[in-house]
Design a protein around this motif. Structure first.
Motif, PDB file in Angstrom:
ATOM      1  N   ILE A 109      -2.401  13.766  -4.169  1.00 11.88           N
ATOM      2  CA  ILE A 109      -2.606  13.143  -2.854  1.00 11.88           C
ATOM      3  C   ILE A 109      -3.165  11.735  -2.985  1.00 11.88           C
ATOM      4  O   ILE A 109      -2.674  10.785  -2.353  1.00 11.88           O
ATOM      5  CB  ILE A 109      -3.541  14.011  -1.989  1.00 11.88           C
ATOM      6  CG1 ILE A 109      -2.863  15.339  -1.630  1.00 11.88           C
ATOM      7  CG2 ILE A 109      -3.950  13.266  -0.711  1.00 11.88           C
ATOM      8  CD1 ILE A 109      -3.779  16.322  -0.927  1.00 11.88           C
ATOM      9  N   GLU A 110      -4.188  11.559  -3.829  1.00 13.12           N
ATOM     10  CA  GLU A 110      -4.881  10.270  -3.877  1.00 13.12           C
ATOM     11  C   GLU A 110      -4.051   9.174  -4.531  1.00 13.12           C
ATOM     12  O   GLU A 110      -4.150   8.012  -4.145  1.00 13.12           O
ATOM     13  CB  GLU A 110      -6.226  10.426  -4.585  1.00 13.12           C
ATOM     14  CG  GLU A 110      -7.221  11.260  -3.777  1.00 13.12           C
ATOM     15  CD  GLU A 110      -8.598  11.282  -4.407  1.00 13.12           C
ATOM     16  OE1 GLU A 110      -9.062  10.232  -4.879  1.00 13.12           O
ATOM     17  OE2 GLU A 110      -9.211  12.367  -4.428  1.00 13.12           O
ATOM     18  N   ALA A 111      -3.230   9.527  -5.530  1.00  7.42           N
ATOM     19  CA  ALA A 111      -2.384   8.507  -6.146  1.00  7.42           C
ATOM     20  C   ALA A 111      -1.370   7.979  -5.136  1.00  7.42           C
ATOM     21  O   ALA A 111      -1.168   6.764  -5.006  1.00  7.42           O
ATOM     22  CB  ALA A 111      -1.683   9.081  -7.380  1.00  7.42           C
ATOM     23  N   GLN A 112      -0.750   8.887  -4.400  1.00  6.68           N
ATOM     24  CA  GLN A 112       0.217   8.454  -3.379  1.00  6.68           C
ATOM     25  C   GLN A 112      -0.483   7.678  -2.262  1.00  6.68           C
ATOM     26  O   GLN A 112       0.047   6.681  -1.752  1.00  6.68           O
ATOM     27  CB  GLN A 112       0.936   9.666  -2.796  1.00  6.68           C
ATOM     28  CG  GLN A 112       2.036   9.322  -1.808  1.00  6.68           C
ATOM     29  CD  GLN A 112       3.116   8.447  -2.435  1.00  6.68           C
ATOM     30  OE1 GLN A 112       3.743   8.839  -3.425  1.00  6.68           O
ATOM     31  NE2 GLN A 112       3.330   7.261  -1.883  1.00  6.68           N
ATOM     32  N   ALA A 113      -1.673   8.126  -1.882  1.00  2.00           N
ATOM     33  CA  ALA A 113      -2.423   7.434  -0.834  1.00  2.00           C
ATOM     34  C   ALA A 113      -2.781   6.017  -1.264  1.00  2.00           C
ATOM     35  O   ALA A 113      -2.727   5.080  -0.458  1.00  2.00           O
ATOM     36  CB  ALA A 113      -3.683   8.219  -0.484  1.00  2.00           C
ATOM     37  N   ALA A 114      -3.153   5.833  -2.528  1.00  7.07           N
ATOM     38  CA  ALA A 114      -3.504   4.499  -3.018  1.00  7.07           C
ATOM     39  C   ALA A 114      -2.296   3.563  -2.934  1.00  7.07           C
ATOM     40  O   ALA A 114      -2.419   2.391  -2.544  1.00  7.07           O
ATOM     41  CB  ALA A 114      -4.015   4.586  -4.453  1.00  7.07           C
ATOM     42  N   GLU A 115      -1.110   4.092  -3.275  1.00  2.00           N
ATOM     43  CA  GLU A 115       0.104   3.273  -3.187  1.00  2.00           C
ATOM     44  C   GLU A 115       0.379   2.876  -1.729  1.00  2.00           C
ATOM     45  O   GLU A 115       0.707   1.713  -1.435  1.00  2.00           O
ATOM     46  CB  GLU A 115       1.298   4.036  -3.753  1.00  2.00           C
ATOM     47  CG  GLU A 115       2.587   3.236  -3.718  1.00  2.00           C
ATOM     48  CD  GLU A 115       3.754   3.947  -4.380  1.00  2.00           C
ATOM     49  OE1 GLU A 115       4.829   3.329  -4.501  1.00  2.00           O
ATOM     50  OE2 GLU A 115       3.596   5.124  -4.771  1.00  2.00           O
ATOM     51  N   LEU A 116       0.227   3.819  -0.811  1.00  2.00           N
ATOM     52  CA  LEU A 116       0.449   3.520   0.600  1.00  2.00           C
ATOM     53  C   LEU A 116      -0.620   2.572   1.145  1.00  2.00           C
ATOM     54  O   LEU A 116      -0.331   1.711   1.982  1.00  2.00           O
ATOM     55  CB  LEU A 116       0.445   4.822   1.413  1.00  2.00           C
ATOM     56  CG  LEU A 116       1.641   5.754   1.189  1.00  2.00           C
ATOM     57  CD1 LEU A 116       1.404   7.088   1.868  1.00  2.00           C
ATOM     58  CD2 LEU A 116       2.923   5.107   1.701  1.00  2.00           C
ATOM     59  N   ALA A 117      -1.864   2.731   0.666  1.00  3.13           N
ATOM     60  CA  ALA A 117      -2.946   1.854   1.130  1.00  3.13           C
ATOM     61  C   ALA A 117      -2.669   0.405   0.754  1.00  3.13           C
ATOM     62  O   ALA A 117      -3.046  -0.521   1.491  1.00  3.13           O
ATOM     63  CB  ALA A 117      -4.278   2.309   0.537  1.00  3.13           C
ATOM     64  N   ALA A 118      -2.016   0.185  -0.379  1.00  3.95           N
ATOM     65  CA  ALA A 118      -1.681  -1.183  -0.782  1.00  3.95           C
ATOM     66  C   ALA A 118      -0.754  -1.845   0.231  1.00  3.95           C
ATOM     67  O   ALA A 118      -0.764  -3.074   0.386  1.00  3.95           O
ATOM     68  CB  ALA A 118      -1.023  -1.173  -2.165  1.00  3.95           C
TER      69      ALA A 118
END
Length: 247
Positions: A109-118
């Motif tokens: 979840i957090e890896a994908q969220a970090a990409e989207l947050a960028a």
């Protein structure tokens, strides 16, 4: 003589008024008016606010107790235990899971969220994450794990919220407490400042709008934690490992 078939009575249904009070309570909890762990206002205050009968209010509260959002403690009051029905269900489900499985779910979840947050984080959200890291640096430098653990949890949750994906945020919510436990219970030989340095790498990638770098940094950070936990569990007695897995 023909027997007229008798109608089977329908099960009782919640009145529209009870449902409305349930939705009002859920809204107040979900928007943070009454955060998790807080106590609901006195019954008299809620009756005045919602302008309903005591029976209606109690039925609505009991419905949320049933799904796990609220808990009534005799003599103390009613407390918020989850911000959403799904949180309550997932929290019960995740309660007996191994720490390794929780970390693996967080990594996804957090890896994908970090990409989207960028791509989606606002300047206010980035400034907020930077402020959390500034406080984290101070806590890590002084070796204050009691201050660092909740700050770390705030950073990870902030990244997920900055993705602006409500589905990811909802799935992550019951996993969020694991972040604090992971830092607090860590026996890693690495200095605490290394955790904050890795958070900095994630935030720098988000600030630059580099989704691939943010994904890789978040995955590397949680991958390290996962490997350290796996190594730690190899050397723990079975009973101790089981105790630490129940979060």
């Amino acid at each position: 003589m023909t027997n007229t078939p008798q109608k089977v009575p329908s099960p009782p249904r919640k009145s529209a008024l009870v449902q409305q009070v349930i939705e009002n309570l859920q809204y107040s909890i979900g928007t943070g008016r009454w955060p998790v762990g807080s106590k609901l206002p006195l019954e008299a205050d809620l009756l005045e606010e919602y302008e309903v009968s005591r029976v209606t209010l109690r039925q609505a509260v009991q419905a949320l107790v049933h799904v796990g959002m609220l808990e009534t403690i005799q003599g103390s009051g009613t407390f918020v235990r989850a911000s959403h029905e799904l949180d309550a269900v997932l929290a019960r489900f995740l309660g007996g899971e191994e720490l390794r499985h929780l970390l693996e779910a967080r990594l996804a979840i957090e890896a994908q969220a970090a990409e989207l947050a960028a791509a989606h984080a606002t300047s206010e959200e980035i400034d907020g994450l930077a402020e959390v890291l500034a406080q984290s640096h101070s806590a890590a430098a002084s070796g204050d794990i009691d201050a660092l653990a909740p700050l770390s949890a705030r950073f990870h949750r902030g990244v997920v919220l900055a993705a602006h994906n409500p589905v990811l945020a909802q799935l992550y919510s019951p996993l969020a407490d694991d972040t604090e436990y992971t830092i607090r219970d860590s026996t890693s030989p690495r200095p605490m400042t290394s955790f904050v340095d890795e958070h900095n790498v994630i935030l720098d990638a988000i600030r630059r709008g580099d989704g691939k770098a943010a994904f890789a940094a978040a995955r590397a950070h949680l991958g390290d934690v996962l490997r350290e936990q796996a190594e730690r569990s190899q050397y723990e007695p079975e009973s101790s490992a089981n105790d630490s897995d129940v979060r």
